[in-house]
Motif scaffolding. Structure first.
Motif: not given
Length: 684
Positions: A195-206
């Motif tokens: 019953n456990i969900a985990i989410h990770v996200e990221g972005s980088k712009g230069q």
């Protein structure tokens, strides 16, 4: 001469698709996209909406998105951008911007400082968006009566709502462009078990300072238009058979320049309703002329150092109580801060600490009526400290009750909404308090005249309550070259809006067109009452105003490989007596040719923007322009079946020098010149 690039684009597309007749890939039969609109309140499909709606998702979103929200949506019928260099850009809908356009993150309000000034960035990252919805007009009352222009809802996956079927899913994307030497990337990964969900996200712009079209007197680049932004989010959810409940923490950091900043106005002040710049001398005036032409290197370009931290609580429970089908919860806490740095020293600091909560209960049909009722609360503590602190610290509290009901009868769908809001704003320095309340209502209908054809109509009576900035601003604002005077006596605005539309939703020819007339009583605006050497004195005033416009899109499928789209919009914004409102978008018309064969997709687009001659006092005309855009993408799957694509797009291929009439700094920061973007994306 302007048609030659279009002819070249058509020729290139013809060559590229010349062998397509023997291929398997083809354009699907034309049809307006029918997707679920989360911001509708009842999870309506786009074809059931009583107001015009745009939804960007999937490949279209990948092709369209830019480094900020305004430029991503710019080009959709009825939607323009405020364009303040590369770091800050907010959507303008039907000629309205600022607090009249409500920005949401999956239904929850986005708390930043972008409504206060166009040089403040929106803390929503298009690279991490899974879907962007735009509801035009003021009838989306469940999100606030003040959204007279419309609502923009950015959907994301930061709070997981389900356990991935294979235990994990995600995406990764990299891209680069030529005009600003931008390098950007983003990733998202969701995993879970039980019953456990985990989410990770990221972005980088230069990105460096961007190049403009040929012929700009101030050079080839906009000094101070660089942008360096990164975002990261971590979310955790409990997911059950009847719903989910999750938390997410998001942090965004940004460093971007403020082009067009004019230091020659420092020390300017007012005498009544007149400007006085006592330090002005011929030498300083020469410096001001020097700054106006973009040579800010001597003093250095101001830089915004932004940090935003937000915690989101989201949940949904099906069948929570007898008679109710869904309970939805949205709550958040935001800690926003940005420094404006000049010559290595912090000149001004803006802080915005806010929290919000929203509860919705969707009831089961009663006598054929299905609806949702809810409660929304928010509190915002805002302060500015330093040289450009033209607004005193304020504490804004807002509470709203709303009800939305829908009824179907044969080929008709009717919709009615009601919202009541109360707002209190306390100004700390002057110890003054302003209280307002307003009640808004709307009625709408969709009639499926015959299969594939729909008529839509909506009427809205909406109240918008004054903001803290409109009530209590007093001081010099160098970023926009204005001196702003608030008005504590401002009353609420009242809009009467009528929106009529016609859609053809299926067949080789499809279209959607809408016309609107919005009469606003006590419209709040910054009236220019004096000007000196380019500095304008704005006093917030009220006067009746009228917004009238037309927007639409027509799509034609010629055969299985070719399609053509024609789109455009126009808006007229007038105060009573005939005075024009400033920065009203110019009329626009576009033509887009689409091609598809096997795994390839391509397009060529020409957009023509008219010269804006309908200008307000102290405003200058803006020349029209035409731009050519082209793109091609290749879609495939890996050996294990994971979809991936590589895309190439060229914006402003004819390298046209163009100015955005909607921008405060249009002459100091023209639009981007020729820009080639290449990117690759994989979903897994």
């Amino acid at each position: 001469m302007q048609l030659q690039p279009l002819a070249c684009a058509v020729a290139l597309l013809c060559i590229a698709t010349g062998t397509a007749q023997a291929q398997e890939g083809h354009l699907a039969a034309a049809a307006l996209p029918d997707v679920t609109v989360s911001a509708s309140g009842l999870q309506q499909s786009s074809s059931d909406m009583t107001v015009p709606v745009s939804v960007l998702e999937g490949n279209e979103l990948i092709q369209r998105r830019q480094s900020n929200l305004g430029e991503t949506l710019n080009g959709e019928p009825g939607i323009h951008s405020s364009h303040f260099g590369a770091g800050a850009s907010r959507p303008i809908i039907r000629g309205m911007d600022g607090p009249r356009v409500r920005l949401l993150s999956d239904g929850a309000p986005i708390h930043d400082a972008s409504t206060i000034s166009p040089d403040h960035a929106v803390v929503a990252d298009p690279l991490l968006a899974t879907q962007i919805e735009v509801l035009r007009g003021p009838s989306a009352l469940i999100h606030g009566g003040g959204a007279m222009g419309g609502v923009v809802n950015v959907l994301d996956g930061k709070v997981p709502t389900a356990i991935p079927s294979k235990g994990y899913e995600g995406s990764a994307e990299l891209r680069a462009n030529s005009a600003a030497h931008e390098q950007a990337g983003a990733f998202a990964l969701t995993g879970g078990a039980g019953n456990i969900a985990i989410h990770v996200e990221g972005s980088k712009g230069q990105a460096d300072d961007y190049r403009v079209g040929r012929g700009w007197p101030s050079g080839s680049k906009v000094q101070g238009s660089f942008n360096d932004t990164n975002s990261a989010s971590l979310g955790l959810s409990w997911v059950g058979e009847r719903g989910y409940l999750g938390l997410a923490y998001t942090r965004q950091n940004a460093n971007y320049g403020l082009p067009g900043h004019n230091h020659s106005y420092e020390g300017c002040h007012t005498h009544g309703l007149h400007l006085h710049c006592g330090s002005h001398s011929p030498a300083i005036e020469d410096d001001a002329h020097h700054d106006d032409h973009g040579h800010d290197e001597a003093e250095g370009v101001p830089v915004v150092d932004l940090r935003s931290e937000r915690v989101d609580l989201r949940g949904e429970l099906r069948n929570p109580l007898p008679g109710f089908s869904v309970l939805r919860l949205r709550a958040g806490k935001t800690d926003y801060r940005h420094h404006e740095i000049e010559d290595g020293t912090i000149a001004t600091t803006f802080r915005n600490k806010a929290h919000d909560a929203r509860i919705e209960l969707q009831h089961l049909p009663v006598a054929g009526w299905q609806g949702v009722l809810g409660l929304q609360m928010s509190q915002r503590r805002f302060e500015a400290v330093g040289a450009d602190a033209y607004i005193e610290p304020t504490d804004t509290r807002n509470q709203g009750l709303f009800l939305l009901e829908s009824y179907r009868w044969n080929d008709w769908r009717f919709e009615a909404a009601l919202r009541h809001e109360q707002q209190t704003i306390l100004a700390s320095d002057s110890s003054t308090k302003a209280s307002h309340n307003g009640t808004s209502a709307s009625l709408g209908a969709v009639w499926k005249v015959v299969p594939g054809y729909q008529l839509t109509a909506s009427w809205t009576h909406a109240n918008r309550l004054p903001t803290a900035e409109e009530l209590y601003a007093r001081g010099l604002h160098l970023a926009t070259s204005t001196y702003e005077l608030g008005n504590a006596a401002l009353r609420k605005e009242t809009a009467q809006n009528i929106d009529l539309g016609l859609r053809k939703t299926a067949g080789d020819t499809t279209f959607e067109v809408s016309v609107f007339h919005n009469r606003v009583h006590n419209y709040i605006h910054g009236r220019t009452v004096d000007a000196l050497d380019g500095l304008q004195l704005l006093q917030y005033s009220q006067q009746d105003a009228t917004f009238t416009g037309l927007e639409g899109r027509l799509q034609q499928r010629f055969n299985q490989h070719w399609g053509l789209t024609v789109f455009g919009d126009i808006v007229r914004a007038l105060l009573d007596g005939g005075e024009k409102l400033p920065r009203t978008p110019a009329a626009r018309l576009g033509l887009r040719l689409n091609g598809q064969w096997q795994a390839w997709q391509s397009y060529a687009e020409w957009v023509q923007v008219a010269r804006q001659t309908r200008i307000a006092a102290f405003e200058t005309e803006t020349p029209g322009y035409g731009m050519l855009h082209m793109g091609v993408s290749y879609h495939a799957r890996t050996g294990s079946g994971q979809p991936w694509q590589i895309y190439l797009r060229a914006n402003n291929l004819n390298n046209r020098l163009a100015y955005a009439h909607t921008s405060f700094i249009k002459d100091a920061a023209p639009l981007t010149g020729r820009n080639i973007t290449i990117g690759v994306r994989m979903d897994f």
